[in-house]
Design an enzyme around this catalytic site. Structure first.
Site, short mmCIF file in Angstrom:
data_model
loop_
_atom_site.label_atom_id
_atom_site.label_comp_id
_atom_site.label_asym_id
_atom_site.label_seq_id
_atom_site.Cartn_x
_atom_site.Cartn_y
_atom_site.Cartn_z
N TYR A 110 0.80 -1.22 -0.04
CA TYR A 110 -0.11 -0.09 0.07
C TYR A 110 0.91 0.95 -0.14
O TYR A 110 1.89 1.34 0.69
CB TYR A 110 -0.68 0.06 1.40
N HIS A 116 -6.51 0.86 -0.16
CA HIS A 116 -6.63 -0.33 -1.01
C HIS A 116 -5.07 -0.42 -1.51
O HIS A 116 -4.31 0.67 -1.72
CB HIS A 116 -7.50 -0.46 -2.09
N LYS A 147 -4.86 -5.23 -9.11
CA LYS A 147 -3.64 -4.92 -8.59
C LYS A 147 -2.66 -5.10 -9.40
O LYS A 147 -2.85 -6.04 -10.55
CB LYS A 147 -3.28 -5.74 -7.18
#
Length: 170
Positions: A110, A116, A147
């Protein structure tokens, strides 16, 4: 932090019930996992914070030093040393680093104060082989959870190189 916060070894983690630990480490810096009134840290987090002098780990009235924690971690995971190198590198750069076991990777990373994570990190030794299927599977999972997949390659000198792997559809 002036005086190290005391943590206690419990299996493959350490914990503290001290409010100072919860406020300074969990709330302010994103370390560990809070369960009830206990802050649990992984062995990698504990080794990192011990090396920085922020915590001290006790097991049966004996203080475990950084080298003791590294040896303990290595006895449970043969890749503990390279995972630690990557963890330390990312933390020293100001990122929050959490486990990504549920995503099939080593770490979720992060940006500071982000809700997130942006990246999933898979840690490898420079001479370690990774099959195309392994790379594809990890990239697909990362893409599915929005991601970026990153391979962190650690060489024999302990230097880390990061490679971003993208899933592209034509």
């Amino acid at each position: 932090m002036k005086k190290p916060i005391e943590f206690y070894l419990s299996g493959d983690r350490v914990y503290s019930t001290r409010e100072k630990a919860i406020n300074q480490l969990y709330n302010n810096r994103g370390y560990g996992e809070l369960k009830g009134d206990k802050l649990f840290l992984s062995l990698i987090e504990a080794a990192y914070l011990t090396e920085k002098g922020w915590i001290k780990v006790v097991d049966k009235d004996k203080e475990l030093k950084f080298d003791d924690l590294m040896k303990l971690g290595k006895s449970r995971d043969e890749d503990f040393d390279i995972k630690y190198i990557v963890y330390k590198d990312l933390r020293d750069r100001g990122y929050i680093v959490k486990s990504a076991l549920k995503f099939g990777s080593h770490y979720r990373v992060y940006r500071k104060d982000a809700e997130h994570s942006d990246w999933l990190i898979w840690v490898l030794r420079e001479n370690q082989r990774l099959s195309p299927n392994d790379i594809t599977a990890r990239a697909r999972v990362a893409h599915g959870v929005r991601k970026n997949m990153v391979l962190a390659i650690v060489d024999e000198d302990g230097d880390v190189v990061y490679y971003k792997v993208e899933w592209i559809k034509f």
